[in-house]
Design a protein around this motif. Structure first.
Motif: not given
Length: 305
Positions: A134, A137, A185
């Motif tokens: 994730i 991404l 992230a």
């Protein structure tokens, strides 16, 4: 520390001067002008407007006049918002942008550190692979792509959240998520890598050997050392959230500083664009300075002598 602070403050002046000079000549040399429109103004009216705002003077005199006004803290009048100055527009839009940016940074830090720590504790397990997938991404999708996708998915098709504005707490969810996701992230990846290294350190092994519970070992011993790389990333992260808010505010129709910047650039509102660029530059320098102080607090080996 005081001398270091003074040196940083003085060092910011040439940086801002270079930023001001480049921005001034770039916006002035761009095609079009502040009074260009589909319906052309009569020549006499356009000449009067140029005279009022000193646009009929040579460029070097406009530059010198602008420098003098900036030295007095005056960003000048807005060409498009005729009854307002740039100082008033910044004072009006900045609280909205600041609120949005602080919320996005808070979300990025809380979830980034939490997910990164969880992935480090479950290294090479399904949780670790899922979190890092994730995170990749989130890094790969820029927020100007993510924001329209969130609007289409959660606001238009599912009708769960409002697509724009800031009337209630529900209006904040999509813009804060779009703004925070890339930084979240990065922070998750940094925390994971740093935490894995710290968990293998001798002082953590010693703490475990003394029989301390795992959560105390993590929070009291491992976390402060693991957060040092994250703190050093806060400067670029803050810059990313500040500059990213320009796009996010335009996508969600938020009345912040970013929307003024976009409207100013489209309308060739020279003073408004210059004012917002300088204001953003000062903010980025300020946040980087605060991050340096926080870095020294977390790692006493850092000296500023």
């Amino acid at each position: 520390m005081l001398s270091y602070s003074l040196r940083r403050a003085l060092g910011a002046i040439p940086t801002l001067f270079v930023l001001l000079t480049i921005a001034f000549f770039m916006i002035r040399l761009a095609p079009g002008g502040p009074f260009d429109a589909e319906r052309k103004l009569p020549a006499e009216i356009e000449a009067n407007l140029n005279q009022k705002y000193h646009l009929d003077e040579p460029l070097y005199r406009q530059y010198g006049r602008y420098l003098w006004n900036i030295a007095r803290g005056d960003f000048g009048p807005s060409f498009q918002y005729r009854d307002l100055t740039v100082n008033q527009l910044i004072a009006d839009g900045f609280p909205v942008s600041l609120r949005l940016g602080l919320l996005a940074m808070l979300v990025a830090l809380l979830f980034g550190i939490g997910f990164g720590t969880l992935a480090a504790l479950r290294q090479n397990q399904a949780t670790d692979y899922g979190v890092m997938g994730i995170a990749m991404l989130g890094i790969s999708i820029p927020n100007f792509v993510l924001a329209p996708l969130l609007v289409l998915g959660l606001a238009v098709y599912l009708d769960w959240l409002p697509a724009g504005g800031l009337d209630s707490w529900r209006h904040y969810l999509l813009p804060v998520l779009a703004l925070a996701m890339p930084q979240l992230a990065y922070i998750a990846r940094l925390t994971r890598g740093s935490m894995i290294e710290v968990l293998r350190s001798n002082f953590v092994r010693t703490a475990r050997a003394k029989g301390l519970p795992t959560h105390l070992v993590i929070l009291r011993h491992a976390m402060p050392a693991a957060l040092v790389p994250v703190v050093s990333f806060l400067g670029p992260a803050t810059a990313g959230i500040i500059t990213g808010s320009v796009v996010i505010e335009s996508v969600f129709g938020i009345p912040g500083l970013g929307r003024y910047f976009v409207q100013g650039a489209l309308n060739r509102d020279y003073t408004l664009v210059m004012g917002v660029v300088l204001f953003y530059g000062m903010l980025i320098i300020l946040f980087n300075f605060l991050v340096d102080l926080l870095y020294a607090w977390l790692d006493p080996r850092v000296k500023y002598s």
